[in-house]
Structure formats: structure tokens, C-alpha cells
Scaffold this motif. Structure first.
Motif: not given
Lengths: 113, 113
Positions: B39, B42-45
Motif C-alpha cells: 500500500q 496513495s492508498g491503493e492496495m
């Protein structure tokens, strides 16, 4: 590529408001999931769905509900938002198969004031 | 109950060096899967690598490899030749039931130039 989108990156709501978080996936996946992520706690499963109109509680369903009227869309509902629901919310989808890897959206950072 | 333990809240590594991120799990189910996700800020997994409990060989994906020791119930992620872009949170997860993932609390990796 699998694409999972979430309706908002950032959201600010007041205590007591009803909040809708929307998630849409474009790969015809059967499974969809809602998680919340908090520092030091990792990701915790709120609800998941294996099929349209089907839902199952995860580890922390209290204070939340979900709706899946169409295969591609999975909504998370906070019936009456509270400050302890301030968090990052992540949606994911997967297709049953060997690895079941989940594909995640960008997340919605919700602040309840 | 499923349990995933990541004991390293934070790790530092010099650029171009290798680093190992620890993960231990606990399950009585003979059939299970283990995942690692990255992660970024930017937050996206981002899904990195998967290991099935019956896989004979350790999984590898480019610079990522999974050091799977079944008897010790550990599934450590090894990143070779670290790059600045590897700085991120890393989560270990275990597949539970039919489709769900249970996540650890994560390790924050910082790559030092």
C-alpha cells in the motif's frame, strides 16, 4: 486490468448523518468486500457479498449495512454516522478461483465531525 | 480463529539491498493461502504475491519472493534489490473460508537512498 472505483476519495460528514459509500467493479466479479483501515489495526472486514442481493457480516459489522442490487455495485451504508467511524474505507472484489486475490479500490477517507 | 502477526511496525533498508518482512499465521485448516499486498502513500492496495498451503515451491514474482516455512507457520516476504519506490506499507493476509482475507497490522518499509 481490473478496475475497482469508489465514489469519493475524501468525505466529511456530520454525526448522525446517513452516509453512502459506493463501489463499482468492471470485471464481473462475484465477490465484493468492504474493509475499514485504521492505524495499527490493519484492514478489518465489515461486510462481504458473494452474489447479488446476498450479504454476509464480517468481523466488525456493527453500525454498518450494505446493499448489492447489481453485480458490479456494492454499497456501504452508515445509518447514523459517529465519530468512531472516521476511517479509511476500502472496497475490493474477487473472482472465485485458485488464488482468490482481491482487487482494491483507491479508498475513501471518511471524517465524521 | 485466524491470526496473522506482523511483528515489525517499521523497517528501514538501504537502496539496492534485500529486506525481509516477517509474517506468521495461525490456522488449523490444512488448505489455506497467504498473500502479500503493498500500500503506497496513495492508498491503493496492490497485490504482490500468493502462496498456497500445498504449493511445493516458494512463490516468486520478479523481485518479490515468499519464504514459506509451513512447520513454523511463517510466510515472510523478501524484496531483493530495494528501490525507492518500494517505500510503502506491506500487509500479509491469509485466505479464510471460501473467499475472505484476514489481514495483519502491516509493516511500514522505508528505503533509504
Amino acid at each position: 486490468d481490473v478496475k475497482v472505483t469508489q465514489s469519493s476519495r475524501y468525505l466529511v460528514k456530520r454525526t448522525g448523518e446517513k452516509v453512502f459509500l459506493e463501489c463499482v467493479q468492471d470485471m464481473d466479479h462475484e465477490n465484493m468486500f468492504w474493509y475499514r483501515q485504521d492505524p495499527g489495526l490493519g484492514l478489518r472486514l465489515i461486510y462481504f457479498s458473494y452474489d447479488v442481493k446476498m450479504k454476509e457480516k464480517g468481523d466488525i459489522p456493527e453500525g454498518y449495512s450494505v446493499s448489492r442490487e447489481k453485480k458490479e455495485r456494492f454499497s456501504l451504508i452508515l445509518e447514523s454516522a459517529s465519530t468512531n467511524q472516521t476511517s479509511m474505507y476500502l472496497c475490493a472484489s474477487s473472482q472465485p478461483g485458485t488464488t482468490y486475490e482481491q482487487y482494491f479500490g483507491p479508498g475513501t477517507r471518511l471524517t465524521v465531525t | 480463529a485466524q491470526k496473522i502477526t506482523q511483528t515489525q511496525p517499521g523497517m528501514f533498508v538501504q537502496e539496492k539491498e534485500a529486506v525481509t518482512l516477517d509474517c506468521t499465521y495461525d490456522t488449523s485448516d490444512p488448505s489455506y493461502g497467504l498473500f502479500w499486498y503493498k500500500q503506497p502513500s496513495s492508498g491503493e492496495m496492490i497485490f504482490l504475491i500468493y502462496q498456497g498451503s500445498y504449493d511445493q515451491q516458494n512463490a516468486t514474482e520478479g523481485r518479490y519472493s515468499l519464504n514459506f516455512q509451513k512447520a513454523r507457520k511463517s510466510a515472510n516476504l523478501v524484496i531483493s534489490a530495494s528501490q525507492l519506490g518500494d517505500s510503502a506499507m506491506y500487509f500479509c493476509a491469509q485466505k479464510t473460508g471460501a473467499n475472505n482475507l484476514f489481514f495483519g497490522t502491516g509493516t511500514r518499509l522505508t528505503v533509504i537512498p
